[in-house]
Each structure stands twice: as structure tokens, then as C-alpha cells.
Motif scaffolding. Sequence first.
Motif, short mmCIF file in Angstrom:
data_model
loop_
_atom_site.label_atom_id
_atom_site.label_comp_id
_atom_site.label_asym_id
_atom_site.label_seq_id
_atom_site.Cartn_x
_atom_site.Cartn_y
_atom_site.Cartn_z
N ASP A 70 0.82 -1.19 -0.05
CA ASP A 70 0.08 -0.02 0.11
C ASP A 70 0.79 1.21 0.12
O ASP A 70 0.64 2.05 -0.64
CB ASP A 70 -0.96 0.13 1.38
CG ASP A 70 -2.06 -1.15 1.15
OD1 ASP A 70 -2.19 -1.55 0.17
OD2 ASP A 70 -2.55 -1.29 2.16
N SER A 71 2.03 1.26 0.68
CA SER A 71 2.95 2.21 0.87
C SER A 71 3.57 2.74 -0.70
O SER A 71 3.49 3.78 -0.98
CB SER A 71 4.05 2.19 1.74
OG SER A 71 3.59 1.98 3.05
N ILE A 72 3.84 1.66 -1.09
CA ILE A 72 4.65 1.73 -2.77
C ILE A 72 3.57 2.61 -3.58
O ILE A 72 3.76 3.45 -4.48
CB ILE A 72 5.09 0.42 -3.07
CG1 ILE A 72 6.20 -0.15 -2.44
CG2 ILE A 72 5.27 0.53 -4.53
CD1 ILE A 72 6.60 -1.62 -2.55
N ILE A 73 2.29 1.78 -3.53
CA ILE A 73 1.19 2.32 -4.54
C ILE A 73 0.98 3.95 -4.11
O ILE A 73 0.75 4.98 -4.73
CB ILE A 73 -0.07 1.65 -4.20
CG1 ILE A 73 -0.01 0.24 -4.72
CG2 ILE A 73 -1.20 2.22 -5.02
CD1 ILE A 73 -1.02 -0.80 -4.25
N GLU A 74 1.05 4.24 -2.86
CA GLU A 74 0.73 5.68 -2.40
C GLU A 74 1.67 6.48 -2.88
O GLU A 74 1.65 7.50 -3.24
CB GLU A 74 0.60 5.65 -0.85
CG GLU A 74 0.36 7.09 -0.20
CD GLU A 74 0.17 6.99 1.19
OE1 GLU A 74 -0.03 8.06 1.95
OE2 GLU A 74 0.08 6.04 1.91
N LEU A 75 3.20 6.07 -2.67
CA LEU A 75 4.31 6.68 -3.23
C LEU A 75 4.20 6.89 -4.56
O LEU A 75 4.57 7.98 -5.02
CB LEU A 75 5.37 5.86 -2.70
CG LEU A 75 6.92 6.60 -3.09
CD1 LEU A 75 7.28 7.89 -2.55
CD2 LEU A 75 7.82 5.49 -3.04
N SER A 76 3.82 5.96 -5.41
CA SER A 76 3.71 6.34 -6.82
C SER A 76 2.74 7.29 -7.20
O SER A 76 2.83 7.97 -8.26
CB SER A 76 3.44 4.83 -7.67
OG SER A 76 1.92 4.52 -7.25
N VAL A 77 1.44 7.23 -6.42
CA VAL A 77 0.38 8.40 -6.69
C VAL A 77 1.03 9.84 -6.45
O VAL A 77 0.85 10.69 -7.20
CB VAL A 77 -0.74 8.08 -5.90
CG1 VAL A 77 -1.60 9.18 -6.11
CG2 VAL A 77 -1.61 6.74 -6.22
N LYS A 78 1.79 9.73 -5.34
CA LYS A 78 2.20 11.26 -4.91
C LYS A 78 3.40 11.73 -5.87
O LYS A 78 3.44 12.78 -6.09
CB LYS A 78 2.84 11.01 -3.58
CG LYS A 78 1.68 10.91 -2.39
CD LYS A 78 2.51 10.84 -0.91
CE LYS A 78 1.33 10.88 0.07
NZ LYS A 78 1.82 10.71 1.50
N LEU A 79 4.13 10.71 -6.38
CA LEU A 79 5.05 11.13 -7.39
C LEU A 79 4.60 11.09 -8.95
O LEU A 79 5.42 11.43 -9.76
CB LEU A 79 6.36 10.05 -7.25
CG LEU A 79 7.06 10.00 -5.91
CD1 LEU A 79 8.12 9.07 -6.12
CD2 LEU A 79 7.54 11.39 -5.44
N ASP A 80 3.39 10.86 -8.87
CA ASP A 80 2.98 10.77 -10.27
C ASP A 80 3.42 10.00 -11.32
O ASP A 80 3.73 10.13 -12.45
CB ASP A 80 2.76 12.26 -10.94
CG ASP A 80 1.85 12.29 -12.03
OD1 ASP A 80 0.91 11.68 -12.24
OD2 ASP A 80 2.04 13.13 -13.00
N LEU A 81 3.47 8.53 -10.69
CA LEU A 81 4.46 7.51 -11.58
C LEU A 81 3.37 6.60 -11.84
O LEU A 81 2.39 6.21 -10.96
CB LEU A 81 5.42 7.03 -10.49
CG LEU A 81 6.67 7.86 -10.18
CD1 LEU A 81 7.65 7.01 -9.58
CD2 LEU A 81 7.22 8.42 -11.61
N GLY A 82 3.64 5.87 -13.01
CA GLY A 82 2.62 4.82 -13.51
C GLY A 82 3.26 3.55 -12.52
O GLY A 82 4.09 3.47 -12.14
N ILE A 83 2.36 2.71 -12.20
CA ILE A 83 2.55 1.63 -11.57
C ILE A 83 2.12 0.08 -12.24
O ILE A 83 0.96 0.01 -12.62
CB ILE A 83 2.12 1.54 -10.05
CG1 ILE A 83 2.73 0.65 -9.30
CG2 ILE A 83 0.45 1.65 -10.19
CD1 ILE A 83 2.35 0.91 -7.86
N VAL A 84 3.13 -0.77 -12.12
CA VAL A 84 2.81 -2.35 -12.81
C VAL A 84 3.09 -3.30 -11.55
O VAL A 84 4.04 -3.33 -10.89
CB VAL A 84 3.79 -2.43 -13.86
CG1 VAL A 84 3.43 -3.84 -14.57
CG2 VAL A 84 3.59 -1.28 -15.20
N ALA A 85 2.19 -4.18 -11.38
CA ALA A 85 2.10 -5.12 -10.28
C ALA A 85 2.66 -6.32 -10.91
O ALA A 85 1.83 -6.73 -12.12
CB ALA A 85 0.99 -5.25 -9.41
N GLU A 86 3.49 -7.09 -10.78
CA GLU A 86 3.96 -8.28 -11.28
C GLU A 86 3.63 -9.34 -10.51
O GLU A 86 3.46 -9.60 -9.26
CB GLU A 86 5.49 -8.39 -11.49
CG GLU A 86 6.29 -7.33 -12.31
CD GLU A 86 7.71 -7.50 -12.12
OE1 GLU A 86 8.28 -7.84 -13.45
OE2 GLU A 86 8.34 -7.31 -11.20
N GLY A 87 3.51 -10.77 -11.04
CA GLY A 87 3.37 -11.85 -10.28
C GLY A 87 1.81 -12.06 -9.82
O GLY A 87 1.39 -12.67 -8.94
#
Length: 513
Positions: free
Chosen positions: A457-474
Amino acid sequence: MPLTAKGPRGRATRYVISATCGLLPILLGGVILYWQAERTLEQSTTQTAQEAVRQFDLMLDNTALAARDLLPLAGKPCDNAVKLALREQVTRRPFVRATTLSWQENIYCTSLFGGDKQSQVNPDDYVGGRLWLMNGNPVTPDTALLVYRLVEGDQGAFASIDSYHLTNALRLISRYAHLVLQVGPNWLDADGKVHNDAVPVFAVAHQHLASERYHYSVEAGMPEGETWRYMQARYPALFSLMVFFGVLAGVLAHWLQKRSSAPTQELQRALSANEFIPYFQPVVRGDTRQWAGCEVLMRWKHPKEGLVRPDLFIPLAEDSGLIVQMTRALLRQTAAQLAPHAERFHPGFHIGVNITARHCQDLELVTDCQEFLAAFPPGRVTLVLELTERELIEPTETTRSLFDALHQLGVMIAIDDFGTGHSSLGYLRNFNVDYLKIDQSFVAMIGADALSRHILDSIIELSVKLDLGIVAEGVETAEQCEYLVAQGVDFLQGYLFGKPLPCDDFIKSLGHR
């Protein structure tokens, strides 16, 4: 590391190396056996020479005793009593064949028949005044005699050893060594003849030993080739064992050369043979589940081992520096295989390719990316370079220039396996990136481990704050998929949507989608 089906060396070279490995134990063993045989023969001839000196000293001891006993009779008339004393020494003393008396250098009485033989003594014939190796006498011509002479004033006594005892000693002391008895310029060997030319020098294990008590010496040795004859007679089992190990070493060397080579050479061979091929795993949009792109995964199609997992060769490729050439070849194969099907892609179809720190040491990657994008219609695909963290990428002027040039081309940068490497946050601070890829270890713990879920959840929140796209593997289960979509994850990748596939199967699956 898989083993090679065909090494980088040519067939002739492999045969030469195999033959060398096969001959080496045989040659080395032969040298060791030859050295051992030489040592054994040297020890044998040394012992033979010592035994010969011991035997000849023993014979001369008897002649010396006979001469000592007879010396007081020298000068007395050669009557029956004196003759009887001379003959008594011959019968009492072993090895003594004849005894003689002299007066003022004139021999006048002997134990031989006749008894009163007259002849002149030449002291120069006797080595050290004591020993003379003579070639017979008038009674036994051409028969060697070793004469011992004892003189005190005008008195002289002589005792002799004939060739029978001498040659027996020379023949029987050793079965293998040849012996020579030398007294002054004359010498005697087993043929029983006295020679006065040069003493023979034996080719093998020659030994010279002089008596410490009498003026003579012995030469012992063996003829040329005796070392090999000795080895053939004594070491047949060891010769067979050497040949066995030689053949075994040659066969093993040949098998190992066909089976494997140095890891870096093996990778180079496989690269030249185009054995590294692309496999494609779909990446889907979190909201619609439509295929948004794919990740290009390198596989090794080994001619003997089959399909090789990347974790078995990628780290070695990175350590050896070949990963740059392998990635370049992978980009070219990917472009050649996917470009003919570009019309099936949605505009901006993402194609992800892994890069490492080795790729960031110069600007050649920019040229590789330009060639790749030029194979597709403009705007049809978006190339995403995924930074792996097996090696640390240093924030140098070169890397910053590289990333700036890539962004100008429209290439996007993603951090692969975010959250597991020690440098992930450093990359966010030092490099301009576009995507984060959540490591599959966090995705796998959804619904099972609260701590991993909080990190996720922290990684997802960090990506939102930095305006980065996010990909979940596996992503492998519907529960994982639903949770990630609910958290606003942009793209999903995993076996739930598709396994890595070769190009033909990937295109067929894309058509069904």
C-alpha cells in the motif's frame, strides 16, 4: 550453467587436446617409471660393486696370508721340505692356485710341477709393488692370474689366484650387472681374458669402486637399453595401468570438451548461434483487463539442454559484460518478430525490456533504441526500459545524459522489482523515471501477510504522490487482481493473464483478445 553441445573449439583442436590429455599420464608415468628403474639399477650396480670388492678382498686376504707364511722360507734351498710348504699353502688356503719364492728378484722355487723354475722378477709389473693381473704363465698360458707379491729385503713370496675364481665372481655376483676387475693398466671381465686397452664404460648405472686395502678397482654397470628391458620385465602391470589411465583421461577430456566450455565462451557461442530468443508476457490494464503491452523476457534455447531459465544465465551474462550484446540482439529479434504485426497493436502498445548497469556506461543504448523504434510505425509502440538492480547504477553525467536522450526519443524508464533492492529510493531521487514495478513477492502476500500488504500500500501511495505509473508483477489469483485494482494499480502482469510465450503464440493470443 548449462553445458555446451558444441564447444567453441574446432574438432581438430579438440582431438589434439584429448590426445594430449591421454598421452600426458602415459608419458608422465613412463618418465617416473624410467627414473625409478634408473635408481633401482644404480642401487643394484652399487651393491654389486661393493659385493665384488668384498669377494676380491677375501680372495686376496688368503693370498696375503699364504705369502706371509711363506716369506721366511725365501732364500732357503728349493728342497722337498720347501716345496712341500709351498704346496701345503695351495691346499690349505682357499682361492690360492700357486705359490712361489724369490731371492734377490729371482724366482727359484714354485709349487707347480718342476718346482725349481728359474726366472727374473720385474717389480714394475706389480701395481704398488703388490698386485699383477697377468695373462697366464708358461704352465697355463692365456689364463688370467692375479698375483700377490710380498717382499722384505731380498726375500719375496708370491701367491696367485687363477681365472676360474676371478671369472666366477665376475659372472655370479649379479644377474644383471656386468663387472670388470682392473689392476693397473690391465683389466679382466667375465670372458676370462686379460685386456690392456681402455676400460669399458657402461651406458647404464656405471659404478667405479676401488678397494681400500689392495691396489685394484672394479667397474660395474649395464649396457645401453637395459633400463627399458628392466622396465618391461618388472613393470608390465604398471604399464597396463598407465595406458588405462591415459585412455581414460583422453576420453574424459574429449567428453568434457564436447560437454562444456568456459561459461563466458559458452555464452559467446550461444550469442553467435542466436540461441537467446525473446518470449513475451502480456501486461494488462487494471481497469479494463485489455492487453496494454508486454514484457520481453530473454530465454536460452539450448540445442541440448532445451529451454534454459534466465536466472541460470542472466547473472553470469551481467558479470561478463555480454548482457549488452545479448540485449541488443534481443531488441533486434523483438523488432523483427513484432513489427510485421504492428497493425494489431493499440497505439502506444508498451514493450518492456530489462536493462542493467552495464547498459548505462555509455550512450550506445540510445542508438539501439532508435533502431528498435524505427522498425515500427510512429506512435504504434512505446519502449519501456526496466532498470534491474542486480548491479548498482551510479548517478553520473553519462547516466543522466543517457536517460535524457532516451526520454527525448519517447522511451520510458521503469524501476523493476521496486521495494526489494537497496537502491530503489535512490533511483527515484537521482533519475527521472516513469513507472514502478511492484515485486511479485509483495503481490503474493496479499491476503496472507499484513506487513507485506502495508508495504504494498505504501508503494502504491508513493507512486500516486510522485505521479508515476505502477505495474504489479506476479498476479496469479483473482483475489490479488481485485485488491490491486481497488488500490488503483494501472497495469497488471502475471500468470493470471498469460505466461511468457514465443512470438507466434503471443500473436495468436493477442488476436483472441
